[in-house]
Design an enzyme around this catalytic site. Structure first.
Site, PDB file in Angstrom:
ATOM      1  N   TYR A 260      50.373  17.806 -18.441  1.00  0.00           N
ATOM      2  CA  TYR A 260      50.648  17.934 -17.003  1.00  0.00           C
ATOM      3  C   TYR A 260      51.591  16.527 -16.427  1.00  0.00           C
ATOM      4  O   TYR A 260      50.876  15.427 -16.756  1.00  0.00           O
ATOM      5  CB  TYR A 260      49.294  17.968 -16.403  1.00  0.00           C
ATOM      6  CG  TYR A 260      48.696  19.307 -16.508  1.00  0.00           C
ATOM      7  CD1 TYR A 260      49.397  20.524 -16.246  1.00  0.00           C
ATOM      8  CD2 TYR A 260      47.236  19.643 -16.687  1.00  0.00           C
ATOM      9  CE1 TYR A 260      48.908  21.798 -16.460  1.00  0.00           C
ATOM     10  CE2 TYR A 260      46.677  20.577 -17.225  1.00  0.00           C
ATOM     11  CZ  TYR A 260      47.437  21.753 -16.876  1.00  0.00           C
ATOM     12  OH  TYR A 260      46.575  22.941 -17.065  1.00  0.00           O
TER      13      TYR A 260
ATOM     14  N   LYS B 151      15.726   9.375 -18.678  1.00  0.00           N
ATOM     15  CA  LYS B 151      16.335   9.889 -17.569  1.00  0.00           C
ATOM     16  C   LYS B 151      17.671  10.590 -17.869  1.00  0.00           C
ATOM     17  O   LYS B 151      18.323   9.926 -18.738  1.00  0.00           O
ATOM     18  CB  LYS B 151      16.324   9.328 -16.421  1.00  0.00           C
ATOM     19  CG  LYS B 151      17.195   8.063 -16.465  1.00  0.00           C
ATOM     20  CD  LYS B 151      17.106   6.815 -15.400  1.00  0.00           C
ATOM     21  CE  LYS B 151      17.838   5.560 -15.719  1.00  0.00           C
ATOM     22  NZ  LYS B 151      17.794   4.609 -14.402  1.00  0.00           N
TER      23      LYS B 151
HETATM   24  C1  LIG Z   1      17.586   3.507 -15.247  1.00  0.00           C
HETATM   25  C2  LIG Z   1      16.480   2.716 -15.200  1.00  0.00           C
HETATM   26  C3  LIG Z   1      15.899   1.576 -16.240  1.00  0.00           C
HETATM   27  C4  LIG Z   1      16.645   1.495 -17.545  1.00  0.00           C
HETATM   28  O1  LIG Z   1      17.740   0.772 -17.134  1.00  0.00           O
HETATM   29  P1  LIG Z   1      18.921   0.360 -18.713  1.00  0.00           P
HETATM   30  O2  LIG Z   1      19.630  -0.794 -18.169  1.00  0.00           O
HETATM   31  O3  LIG Z   1      19.329   1.287 -18.977  1.00  0.00           O
HETATM   32  O4  LIG Z   1      17.670  -0.229 -19.531  1.00  0.00           O
HETATM   33  C5  LIG Z   1      14.682   0.800 -15.919  1.00  0.00           C
HETATM   34  N1  LIG Z   1      14.106   1.025 -14.872  1.00  0.00           N
HETATM   35  C6  LIG Z   1      14.696   1.530 -13.596  1.00  0.00           C
HETATM   36  C7  LIG Z   1      13.961   1.557 -12.497  1.00  0.00           C
HETATM   37  C8  LIG Z   1      15.725   2.374 -13.937  1.00  0.00           C
HETATM   38  O5  LIG Z   1      15.880   3.240 -12.880  1.00  0.00           O
END
Ligand SMILES: *Cc1c(COP(=O)(O)O)cnc(C)c1O
Length: 410
Positions: free
Chosen positions: A302, A67
């Site tokens: 800045y 994702k």
């Molecule tokens: C993002 C997510 C993961 C992965 O989590 P990590 O800590 O990056 O391994 C797994 N399950 C769900 C439901 C998530 O939203």
């Protein structure tokens, strides 16, 4: 560093002093994008991490979480590398993200980590994604979409995973409601109840009893369904922290994001087994674009908040907060590597550029490679170090490398 007489021309190939210099291909391809700033993605590291994780959790399967543009690494290339390393599933947050994988020709199962909007269910079916559901409305809309999809020729029922909220209270059905949602799914011929799962809130605190409690609540729902004659093929619960530190939570599948990218799920766990076997996959680099000497007492950037203590070589590096360089790094001791040495970010991070105080005698020239994240020589700046300065976590740092930064794969 600078060879004497080397023309300090932009786009000229830099000669970083470290053994792990970017491959010539990386530098050339970054230069061909005109601004010499890039994120280097080590697909070999992704593949290595996937195989380490797959071996660690076997016989559980590995689901590579890609994702959010694969946490800034690029979803299609990462998915391919993770599958080559032994992952058998992929997971994404958005239907759009799943569709992108399908458009690229990836055929592995793709789990959607939240219930899609009812209006998105047609696309879920059309793209052959595996939806998570936890509401009656979601199940009904999915069933309609699956039936219409079947009229288009697909005969197999749409696989579905039901999410149980066992304590985090973000999304999911309560344990009581999950039974009803699962029965609803199981009663519909267009759908097939394939998975039952939950998500941990504090798996990155290995000593917390909460993870075991969440797990037992998921297993209790599974037991109750079994007593009703329903047995989903796949139970899953573990994120990276669950997979690494809670072996009993590996069940049939683990969903790893951060570990796939080579980072521990919490700063306290970085460098310790088993996360120490992982290799970081992203580094953020740019070539110095301008160098000048600034007199003692002059102030930089800045707000003129940084005063040069002694006459200093100040380098400009063409990356800024629009690229994901957290603005507060300028005031919280943020550093970059040049020539294998650490130098402070001097003054306010601007939108497109930062200034680096290289001190009085630095041999730094235009074209030298500056490393904001990653290794150079014996030094390394990790996303956890950066996050520690900005009150954040490594996840946000790597996701924050913006779309403006070209990714160079090796
Ligand atoms: C993002 C997510 C993961 C992965 O989590 P990590 O800590 O990056 O391994 C797994 N399950 C769900 C439901 C998530 O939203």
């Amino acid at each position: 560093m600078t060879a004497p007489g080397r023309p300090a021309t932009l786009g000229q190939q830099a000669q970083p002093a470290d053994a792990e210099r970017p491959s010539p291909a990386a530098v050339v391809s970054a230069s061909s994008r005109l601004r010499p700033a890039w994120a280097e993605i080590d697909l070999g590291a992704i593949r290595h991490n996937a195989s380490v994780l797959a071996e660690l959790v076997a016989p559980a399967g590995l689901c590579a979480v890609v994702k959010a543009w694969a946490y800034g690494h690029g979803p299609v290339r990462v998915a391919q590398a993770a599958l080559a390393g032994g992952a058998t599933w992929l997971a994404v947050a958005l239907v759009e993200e799943g569709r992108q994988l399908r458009t690229a020709g990836i055929t592995a199962p793709v789990l959607l980590l939240s219930e899609p909007a009812t209006t998105a269910m047609r696309e879920v079916v059309r793209s052959g994604l595996t939806p998570t559901v936890y509401s009656a409305e979601g199940v009904a809309a999915l069933a309609v979409a699956a039936r219409d999809g079947a009229a288009d020729g697909s005969r197999t029922p749409t696989p579905v995973h039901v999410k149980v909220d066992t304590g985090m209270h973000r999304v999911g059905a309560t344990p009581e409601d999950a039974i009803g949602v699962a029965l609803d799914v199981a009663s519909r011929p267009e759908l097939r109840l394939e998975g039952l799962w939950t998500h941990f809130a504090v798996a990155d605190e290995p000593d917390s009893p909460e993870t075991a409690r969440q797990l037992s609540q998921l297993l209790a729902v599974a037991d109750e369904l079994r007593s009703l004659g329903i047995e989903p093929a796949l139970l899953h619960a573990a994120n990276s922290a669950g997979a690494l530190y809670h072996p009993e939570a590996r069940l049939g599948l683990v969903r790893c994001g951060i570990a796939l990218y080579g980072l521990a799920p919490a700063v306290a766990l970085a460098g310790e087994a088993p996360a120490d076997r992982l290799r970081r996959a992203l580094s953020l680099r740019a070539q110095v674009s301008f160098v000048k000497t600034v007199q003692a007492g002059e102030r930089l950037s800045y707000g003129l908040r940084y005063e040069v203590p002694v006459p200093s070589v100040v380098a400009t590096v063409p990356l800024g907060y629009a690229d994901g360089v957290t603005r507060s790094l300028g005031a919280t001791g943020g550093q970059v590597l040049i020539g294998g040495r650490r130098y402070p970010i001097a003054g306010t991070v601007t939108m497109d550029q930062i200034l680096v105080d290289c001190g009085p005698d630095a041999d730094v020239a235009v074209g030298d490679v500056a490393v904001l994240l990653g290794r150079q020589g014996r030094e390394e700046i990790t996303a956890w170090e950066w996050a520690g300065r900005t009150g954040s976590i490594a996840y946000e740092v790597i996701c924050g490398v913006s779309a403006r930064v070209p990714r160079v794969y090796r």
